[in-house]
Design an enzyme around this catalytic site. Structure first.
Site, PDB file in Angstrom:
ATOM      1  CD  GLU A 155     -54.988 -18.032-122.492  1.00  0.00           C
ATOM      2  OE1 GLU A 155     -54.223 -18.347-123.322  1.00  0.00           O
ATOM      3  OE2 GLU A 155     -54.823 -17.232-121.381  1.00  0.00           O
ATOM      4  CB  CYS A 166     -54.745 -15.257-118.042  1.00  0.00           C
ATOM      5  SG  CYS A 166     -53.653 -15.291-119.627  1.00  0.00           S
TER       6      CYS A 166
HETATM    7  P1  NDP Z   1     -63.476  -8.691-120.303  1.00  0.00           P
HETATM    8  O1  NDP Z   1     -63.870 -10.162-120.641  1.00  0.00           O
HETATM    9  O2  NDP Z   1     -64.723  -7.696-120.113  1.00  0.00           O
HETATM   10  O3  NDP Z   1     -62.985  -8.235-121.866  1.00  0.00           O
HETATM   11  C1  NDP Z   1     -62.189  -8.797-122.671  1.00  0.00           C
HETATM   12  C2  NDP Z   1     -62.592  -8.196-124.185  1.00  0.00           C
HETATM   13  O4  NDP Z   1     -63.725  -8.550-124.751  1.00  0.00           O
HETATM   14  C3  NDP Z   1     -62.424  -6.819-124.403  1.00  0.00           C
HETATM   15  O5  NDP Z   1     -61.959  -6.306-125.773  1.00  0.00           O
HETATM   16  C4  NDP Z   1     -63.857  -6.080-124.333  1.00  0.00           C
HETATM   17  O6  NDP Z   1     -63.986  -5.072-124.927  1.00  0.00           O
HETATM   18  C5  NDP Z   1     -64.508  -7.345-124.933  1.00  0.00           C
HETATM   19  N1  NDP Z   1     -66.041  -7.430-124.525  1.00  0.00           N
HETATM   20  C6  NDP Z   1     -66.695  -6.840-123.474  1.00  0.00           C
HETATM   21  N2  NDP Z   1     -67.751  -7.268-123.513  1.00  0.00           N
HETATM   22  C7  NDP Z   1     -68.257  -7.899-124.442  1.00  0.00           C
HETATM   23  C8  NDP Z   1     -69.178  -8.754-125.254  1.00  0.00           C
HETATM   24  N3  NDP Z   1     -70.333  -8.805-124.611  1.00  0.00           N
HETATM   25  N4  NDP Z   1     -68.876  -9.382-126.546  1.00  0.00           N
HETATM   26  C9  NDP Z   1     -67.841  -9.370-127.060  1.00  0.00           C
HETATM   27  N5  NDP Z   1     -66.708  -8.707-126.364  1.00  0.00           N
HETATM   28  C10 NDP Z   1     -66.883  -8.175-125.255  1.00  0.00           C
HETATM   29  O7  NDP Z   1     -62.598  -8.319-119.464  1.00  0.00           O
HETATM   30  P2  NDP Z   1     -61.908  -7.217-119.002  1.00  0.00           P
HETATM   31  O8  NDP Z   1     -61.014  -6.325-119.815  1.00  0.00           O
HETATM   32  O9  NDP Z   1     -62.822  -6.095-118.493  1.00  0.00           O
HETATM   33  O10 NDP Z   1     -61.210  -7.652-117.609  1.00  0.00           O
HETATM   34  C11 NDP Z   1     -62.108  -8.311-116.705  1.00  0.00           C
HETATM   35  C12 NDP Z   1     -61.393  -9.311-115.765  1.00  0.00           C
HETATM   36  O11 NDP Z   1     -61.148 -10.357-116.696  1.00  0.00           O
HETATM   37  C13 NDP Z   1     -60.154  -9.016-115.181  1.00  0.00           C
HETATM   38  O12 NDP Z   1     -60.143  -8.368-114.179  1.00  0.00           O
HETATM   39  C14 NDP Z   1     -59.284 -10.469-115.274  1.00  0.00           C
HETATM   40  O13 NDP Z   1     -59.811 -11.185-114.153  1.00  0.00           O
HETATM   41  C15 NDP Z   1     -59.759 -11.146-116.462  1.00  0.00           C
HETATM   42  N6  NDP Z   1     -59.359 -11.135-117.549  1.00  0.00           N
HETATM   43  C16 NDP Z   1     -58.402 -12.008-118.033  1.00  0.00           C
HETATM   44  C17 NDP Z   1     -57.617 -12.248-118.941  1.00  0.00           C
HETATM   45  C18 NDP Z   1     -56.751 -13.417-119.447  1.00  0.00           C
HETATM   46  O14 NDP Z   1     -55.825 -13.277-120.278  1.00  0.00           O
HETATM   47  N7  NDP Z   1     -57.243 -14.338-118.945  1.00  0.00           N
HETATM   48  C19 NDP Z   1     -57.263 -11.115-119.439  1.00  0.00           C
HETATM   49  C20 NDP Z   1     -57.823  -9.667-119.146  1.00  0.00           C
HETATM   50  C21 NDP Z   1     -58.717  -9.822-118.092  1.00  0.00           C
HETATM   51  P3  NDP Z   1     -63.789  -3.580-123.945  1.00  0.00           P
HETATM   52  O15 NDP Z   1     -62.592  -3.736-123.106  1.00  0.00           O
HETATM   53  O16 NDP Z   1     -64.020  -2.731-124.956  1.00  0.00           O
HETATM   54  O17 NDP Z   1     -64.884  -3.735-122.737  1.00  0.00           O
END
Ligand code: NDP
Length: 517
Positions: A250, A284
């Site tokens: 998602e 989201c």
């Molecule tokens: P990310 O997609 O970067 O992170 C989501 C999760 O994935 C976190 O637990 C993160 O860890 C982990 N992660 C990061 N890099 C990797 C990787 N290479 N492989 C596997 N897992 C990984 O989202 P962010 O939290 O940085 O948010 C960035 C943007 O995403 C927001 O600005 C927003 O636009 C969108 N977003 C959308 C959401 C939704 O519900 N659809 C929710 C959150 C964000 P860690 O936090 O430790 O880096």
């Protein structure tokens, strides 16, 4: 031991040292604690232990697992103050955002899956479709995949983290959850609750760590449920493809709201303000852009602006203290400022808000923008904050065209007093979900699958699909009675081949004969 990511670059919430991660309260700027930045070996060890514990958990059966889920529901209700306090302090969200979204979703979900898992995963009997499978017993079984890796974001530290573990566990899997390094404490609290609720050892683990910890789960688990950005989701899918393990994603959204000229304007304006600004717009499926019919545009904009100006923002301090909390993640501030500045430069009117709040903590004022269009980032890229850009449209067709002019397709809404008309418009929207005269609440309709299309994701949560995805299917065909030799068995004989040929011509050639007759 190798640490996965050894930088300390991330400022504020989620700052990483070699072996620990600092967690900040975004509403105050204070560090509220540290969690371990686990090494690859430590995470692999958790997956191994989860794998060893899984068969015993599966053997408990649906009723045994449901007992643990219902005990967990009770635990959350009894410990809700602590749960809310943890959520508020690590994310900066309001008391109500924590209670009415995170706590409510988790207790609703625990009861739902405890009750429905068995029904969604019971053996399915398939009816034979022709003489080719006539007389056979056909059964489809659902078996847990083994160890599910759940990778969650920071905006909903329970809903989009622990929330996805519930159906995975009810399906009989062990789960390793990697929460966002920005908000890990809520997940650790859920692990404590599950232990107190009687979950057997090692069935559930929380692997705290930086982004790379998510990658270790993809390398070791049997299935991945990921919620987060489209960019990271794509990386996870590519990595999972190398191992040929299933993923459910998602991802980002840019959810449109379409307000037709016959809408109940007061309800639509209240909903726009609520669903664009609650949780600080860091949802989201929050309303990210609005298309309003020209006949009612000015009135709608005026109502929304008036309501937005009345919202109270600041450090949450118990129930009813503020309406909008903090921006959880520092990087998000830069996106908000960039999108608003870009809109302003290109001619948008900022009717209220538009800037970072002065003083302690990380807050962005609730912002209403008018006279926006698709040349602006705020209408085309995910903003993920308390912004509400409102665009004037000539008619329904233009609204649908603009709503669909997006790489995303998560949630959406259509507003009109003429429900039949609104439903017709809803069916033209390219999204995984659309509400009529409502928004966001479809996330609580747990019987209905919810998921994104286009760049908003793959797969769905909720409904039968929301638990069947945590299983591998196993199709069984049983021949109860059969002759010593079926007509297709080797060695081939001309007479039997001719018989089968006539049968094929009779069954599959009749339509053509009739058409040409
Ligand atoms: P990310 O997609 O970067 O992170 C989501 C999760 O994935 C976190 O637990 C993160 O860890 C982990 N992660 C990061 N890099 C990797 C990787 N290479 N492989 C596997 N897992 C990984 O989202 P962010 O939290 O940085 O948010 C960035 C943007 O995403 C927001 O600005 C927003 O636009 C969108 N977003 C959308 C959401 C939704 O519900 N659809 C929710 C959150 C964000 P860690 O936090 O430790 O880096």
């Amino acid at each position: 031991m190798s640490t996965i990511e050894q930088t300390t670059e991330k400022p504020g919430n989620g700052a990483r040292a070699q072996d620990s991660i600092a967690v900040e309260n975004p509403a105050t700027g204070e560090i509220i604690g540290h969690v371990p930045n686990l090494s690859r070996e430590q995470i692999e060890d958790r997956v191994r232990r989860a794998r060893a514990a899984q068969p015993g958990w599966e053997a408990l059966g649906f009723k045994g697992r449901a007992r643990v889920m219902l005990a967990m529901r009770q635990w959350i209700v009894e410990n809700r103050e602590r749960v809310i306090e943890t959520l508020v302090s690590e994310s900066g969200k309001t008391y109500e955002d924590a209670l009415l979204q995170e706590v409510l979703y988790s207790v609703h979900s625990l009861g739902f899956w405890a009750k429905k898992a068995e029904r969604y995963l019971r053996d399915e009997r398939i009816r034979p479709q022709s003489w080719l499978d006539f007389g056979k017993k056909l059964v489809l079984r659902y078996r847990p995949v083994g160890v599910v890796g759940v990778i969650g974001p920071w905006n909903y530290p329970i809903v989009n983290n622990f929330g996805d573990c519930i159906p995975a566990l009810m399906a009989g899997n062990a789960v390793v959850l990697k929460p966002s390094s920005v908000t890990p404490f809520s997940s650790l609290l859920m692990a404590e609750g599950l232990k107190a609720s009687g979950l057997p050892d090692d069935v559930f683990h929380v692997a705290t760590g930086a982004g790379g910890a998510g990658g270790v789960l993809v390398d070791n688990c049997d299935m991945i449920m990921f919620t987060g950005s489209t960019e990271t989701g794509r990386k996870v899918a590519e990595q999972a493809a190398r191992r040929l393990i299933p993923v459910s994603l998602e991802l980002g959204g840019k959810d449109p709201m379409i307000v037709l000229e016959d809408a109940d304007l007061e309800r639509a304006a209240n909903a726009a303000v609520t669903y664009a600004f609650s949780n600080g717009g860091q949802t989201c499926i929050s309303i990210e852009r609005v298309y309003v019919h020209e006949k009612i545009y000015d009135e709608f904009v005026e109502k929304v602006t008036e309501k937005a100006r009345q919202l109270r923002q600041g450090k949450p301090d118990g129930a009813g203290s503020v309406d909008i909390g903090a921006i959880t993640f520092e990087d998000q501030m830069e996106v908000l400022e960039r999108h608003v500045a870009d809109a302003r430069e290109k001619g948008a009117r900022i009717l209220t808000g538009g800037k970072r709040r002065e003083g302690a903590g990380r807050f962005f004022e609730p912002t209403v923008l008018a006279d926006v269009d698709h040349s602006m980032l705020i209408m085309t890229e995910e903003t993920f904050g308390p912004t509400l850009p409102i665009m004037k449209v000539r008619d329904e067709a233009e609204a649908v065209r603009l709503a669909n002019d997006s790489p995303y397709g998560l949630d959406s809404s259509v507003w009109s007093r003429n429900v039949a008309r609104a439903e017709k418009v809803a069916r033209q929207v390219q999204a995984g979900a659309t509400c009529v005269n409502d928004a966001l609440v479809n996330y609580f309709a747990l019987g209905q699958p919810f998921g994104g299309v286009k760049e908003s994701g793959l797969g769905a949560r909720h409904g039968a699909k929301g638990i069947q995805k945590y299983c591998r299917t196993h199709s069984i065909l049983v021949t109860r009675f059969g002759p010593r030799r079926d007509p297709n068995y080797l060695p081939y004989r001309k007479s039997r081949t001719r018989l089968l040929e006539r049968l094929i011509a009779f069954q599959f050639g009749r339509g053509k004969a009739r058409r040409s007759a």
